[in-house]
Design a protein around this motif. Structure first.
Motif, PDB file in Angstrom:
ATOM      1  N   ARG A 112       5.093 -12.168  29.430  1.00 16.58           N
ATOM      2  CA  ARG A 112       3.750 -11.710  29.789  1.00 16.58           C
ATOM      3  C   ARG A 112       2.970 -11.174  28.595  1.00 16.58           C
ATOM      4  O   ARG A 112       2.512 -10.023  28.595  1.00 16.58           O
ATOM      5  CB  ARG A 112       3.843 -10.613  30.837  1.00 16.58           C
ATOM      6  N   GLY A 113       2.888 -11.985  27.584  1.00 20.55           N
ATOM      7  CA  GLY A 113       2.053 -11.614  26.450  1.00 20.55           C
ATOM      8  C   GLY A 113       2.680 -10.614  25.498  1.00 20.55           C
ATOM      9  O   GLY A 113       2.098 -10.265  24.486  1.00 20.55           O
ATOM     10  N   GLN A 114       3.862 -10.106  25.810  1.00 23.59           N
ATOM     11  CA  GLN A 114       4.563  -9.252  24.845  1.00 23.59           C
ATOM     12  C   GLN A 114       4.963 -10.105  23.651  1.00 23.59           C
ATOM     13  O   GLN A 114       5.197 -11.298  23.789  1.00 23.59           O
ATOM     14  CB  GLN A 114       5.846  -8.692  25.473  1.00 23.59           C
ATOM     15  N   LYS A 115       5.062  -9.444  22.499  1.00 20.33           N
ATOM     16  CA  LYS A 115       5.494 -10.211  21.322  1.00 20.33           C
ATOM     17  C   LYS A 115       6.974 -10.549  21.445  1.00 20.33           C
ATOM     18  O   LYS A 115       7.754  -9.737  21.919  1.00 20.33           O
ATOM     19  CB  LYS A 115       5.262  -9.375  20.063  1.00 20.33           C
ATOM     20  N   PRO A 116       7.358 -11.753  21.033  1.00 15.93           N
ATOM     21  CA  PRO A 116       8.775 -12.131  21.134  1.00 15.93           C
ATOM     22  C   PRO A 116       9.626 -11.419  20.082  1.00 15.93           C
ATOM     23  O   PRO A 116       9.099 -10.879  19.111  1.00 15.93           O
ATOM     24  CB  PRO A 116       8.754 -13.633  20.859  1.00 15.93           C
ATOM     25  N   ALA A 117      10.923 -11.431  20.307  1.00 14.97           N
ATOM     26  CA  ALA A 117      11.864 -10.888  19.336  1.00 14.97           C
ATOM     27  C   ALA A 117      12.436 -12.041  18.533  1.00 14.97           C
ATOM     28  O   ALA A 117      12.674 -13.116  19.076  1.00 14.97           O
ATOM     29  CB  ALA A 117      12.987 -10.159  20.063  1.00 14.97           C
ATOM     30  N   SER A 118      12.651 -11.819  17.249  1.00  8.54           N
ATOM     31  CA  SER A 118      13.229 -12.881  16.417  1.00  8.54           C
ATOM     32  C   SER A 118      14.711 -13.025  16.736  1.00  8.54           C
ATOM     33  O   SER A 118      15.506 -12.132  16.442  1.00  8.54           O
ATOM     34  CB  SER A 118      13.045 -12.549  14.943  1.00  8.54           C
TER      35      SER A 118
END
Lengths: 220, 476
Positions: free
Chosen positions: A168-174
């Motif tokens: 939901r638009g949160q930044k992804p984790a690498s």
């Protein structure tokens, strides 16, 4: 069977991790209010103050953590507040001072831990931070040594994995950064057999990197 | 890999001679039963019964002690009270015995401290005498090729499936299930407390053994988890390794402690270790046997796109629905058949009362004859969108519609189909009221190398297990 154990403080734990090439938010020990303020200024605001004591395990619950301190005045007041809270909650605790560190930018919270299994020896645990790990036990395990492929599988195995992909638009984790971090932790505990337990909680994961925000190592 | 294990454990699986200690001419002791078992299985080397009674068992002389045995002794099976084992091991050292298997129990599984103490002394003596120990608290070796059955057990044909089991009861049960289902074993071993040779040693042996192509294991715990983990990793790289871990719950773990003296780790950690090592974890004896059977029949094969055929000979509706669920729950795909296949099926069976998508309900064939049934099944098997065909055949319904002759014709057709093309055919024969006929059909299909299961759930799970291994192999 009683084993002699020694809990390292956050500052000590992070120093060891850092030497092992594991990215940490650097924490410096301040032994006085004055030192806390000057260290904060060197690091740059906002900062976080945490009680630095081997005897205080649940730091936040005891009022031992102050977040988002924006200037020297706030740091000074936080220092006094923490000291008096701890005196009340843990009157016998050995207090070495207060750790000062930059406030990390918000990221996806994950945890990486190690404990020793009676049969398989060191086992690495991975999970999402906060309520998901505590209530839902949404964690995965791998036996040390953990390869990069194992790390990838253990990250994808948890039910909360979609959160790491950016929900939901949160930044992804690498994922590669988390894989590397897990492999490094595995190598670190493999080389240092005297580590009985390790708890990196939380680790903040960002779109391109991951960093250990709080750490605790117990020697046996 | 592990080639040295072949030589090291040769006296265990291929002994030239066997002494059975604790045998008696006129009693029903375990040792006596063992002597009879070895004799009737036709063990080709000398069998030396040893016991105080003297006299004979069959035409074999019972010797009063190991000292009196006239020839070389490779392997000793021991069924004497635990108080005498240390002294007895001295006799074995004197006679230059190569391996000793202790049926005798009552060590660390009974008394963690004192039992462990005796076990350590046993291992010490064995080391001094350059001898290996199997057990204690175990039923030892099963090797059809060398004509060695488990105690009071029967030997099946020699085959390609190897197994190791911490429990004798489960080893024995797996051997009998194998007899019933044509799972043919290369070697099996129950190692009990595993004080010297343990799971890792036997897994390494089976990995190196040229006769073994797939390995099953029942484990409760381990004394050296790090070694077991490394071993499983290396073994699974060369041969499929299917592991059932007993004692996953608190009740089970408690039982394991007093069964084989095993420490408990959490089920989650065992599962992690097995998965990481590349082993396939199964959860009960049935799934272990199902998976070993499928590996034996199909080898290392890959393909998750399943076609399901039901309605043999009727009542295919609900069965198709539940079979679809069973396959997808197990991680298989049930893709639609190609349009051409569906068209031809429609022409053969008619649209009314048929399900032609996948699962396929061929009930309507009963009104058009067996040829129609066979053509329909062959059409599905030939569809290139499909990797494996799972056929549910309900003997209770086939018999009244097609009669016994029809049942046999249908199974002949399956066997012919299996032999003239390469796509795996798996048959599900659910138990019901016509058990004798069902068992007969099952035996015929199994003998023709068609895997048979008694439920779609179990068939689907076994197919999925096979795929999990092959998939991992491909990406390693």
């Amino acid at each position: 069977m009683i084993k002699s154990q020694k809990a390292l403080t956050e500052v000590e734990s992070k120093a060891l991790l850092r030497r092992a090439g594991i990215p940490v938010v650097e924490a410096k020990l301040a032994r006085s209010k004055k030192e806390a303020v000057s260290t904060s200024k060197e690091m740059g605001f906002p900062v976080v103050l945490k009680i630095n004591s081997p005897d205080v395990i649940h730091k936040s619950d005891a009022g031992g953590v102050k977040l988002g301190l924006a200037n020297g005045t706030q740091v000074g007041k936080a220092y006094s507040d923490i000291m008096s809270s701890i005196k009340k909650a843990y009157p016998d605790a050995r207090v070495e001072g207060i750790s000062v560190q930059r406030m990390a930018a918000p990221g996806v919270e994950v945890i990486v831990g190690m404990s020793k299994d009676p049969q398989f020896g060191p086992v690495i645990m991975f999970g999402l931070g906060g309520i998901l790990v505590e209530v839902l036990k949404d964690v995965s395990f791998r036996i040390v040594p953990v390869s990069e492929r194992d790390a990838g599988e253990m990250i994808r195995e948890i039910k909360g994995y979609p959160i790491l992909e950016g929900y939901r638009g949160q930044k992804p984790a690498s994922i590669p950064a988390l894989e590397k971090l897990i492999v490094k932790v595995s190598e670190f505990v493999e080389k240092n057999n005297q580590i009985g337990e390790l708890d990196l909680n939380p680790v903040f994961a960002y779109p391109d990197t991951a960093v250990v925000v709080d750490a605790r190592i117990i020697l046996e | 890999m592990f080639e040295e294990k072949l030589k090291e454990l040769e006296p265990v699986f291929y002994p030239g001679s066997i002494a059975v200690v604790g045998a008696s001419a006129n009693s029903r002791k375990a040792g006596t039963a063992w002597v009879w078992t070895l004799m009737s299985a036709g063990f080709p080397g000398p069998i030396y019964p040893v016991g105080f009674s003297g006299g004979r068992i069959g035409d074999l002389e019972v010797y009063p002690s190991l000292k009196h045995v006239p020839g070389d002794i490779d392997y000793v099976i021991v069924a004497i009270p635990r108080q005498s084992v240390l002294e007895f091991l001295d006799d074995c050292v004197t006679r230059q015995v190569k391996a000793v298997q202790f049926f005798t129990a009552g060590f660390s599984e009974m008394d963690a401290h004192r039992g462990r103490d005796v076990e350590e002394k046993m291992v010490e003596k064995a080391r001094q005498g350059n001898m290996r120990i199997v057990g204690p608290n175990c039923i030892g070796v099963y090797c059809p090729e060398r004509r060695i059955p488990f105690i009071m057990g029967t030997l099946g044909d020699s085959g390609s499936v190897g197994f190791v089991s911490q429990s004798g009861g489960i080893a024995g049960k797996l051997a009998t299930v194998g007899l019933a289902r044509h799972i043919n074993f290369s070697k099996g071993v129950s190692f009990g407390n595993g004080i010297d040779l343990d799971a890792s040693d036997f897994l390494q042996y089976l990995a190196a053994d040229p006769k073994t192509r797939v390995i099953g294991a029942y484990l409760e715990g381990t004394r050296d988890g790090a070694r077991l983990f490394r071993t499983m990793k290396e073994v699974a790289r060369v041969k499929p390794l299917v592991v059932w871990k007993g004692g996953r719950t608190e009740a089970g773990a408690q039982a394991a402690a007093s069964h084989t003296g095993s420490l408990a780790s959490s089920a989650a950690i065992w599962s992690a270790a097995l998965g990481q090592a590349g082993a396939i974890e199964v959860y009960n004896l049935e799934e272990l046997a199902d998976t070993l059977l499928l590996f034996q029949q199909l080898g290392q094969w890959q393909g998750v796109r399943a076609a399901i055929i039901g309605g043999l000979a009727d009542g295919g509706g609900g069965m198709s629905v539940s079979a679809g669920d069973a396959c997808m729950d197990s991680g298989l795909e049930v893709p639609p058949l190609s349009i051409d296949t569906r068209k031809e099926l429609g022409a053969l069976l008619g649209e009314v009362g048929s399900i032609l998508h996948n699962p396929v309900d061929v009930s309507q064939a009963q009104f058009r004859g067996l040829e129609t049934l066979f053509r329909s099944i062959e059409l599905v098997a030939n569809d290139t969108a499909i990797d494996v065909v799972l056929i549910q055949e309900d003997v209770d319904i086939v018999l009244p519609i097609y009669s016994q002759k029809g049942l046999e014709d249908i199974n002949d057709f399956f066997i012919g189909l299996r032999n003239r093309q390469s796509k795996p055919i798996v048959v599900v024969l659910p138990p019901g009221s016509a058990e004798p006929e069902r068992l007969q059909a099952e035996q015929r299909l199994l003998k023709a190398s068609i895997p048979v299961f008694c439920s779609m759930d179990r068939a689907a799970r076994a197919v999925s297990n096979l795929n999990r291994y092959s998939h991992r192999q491909r990406f390693t």
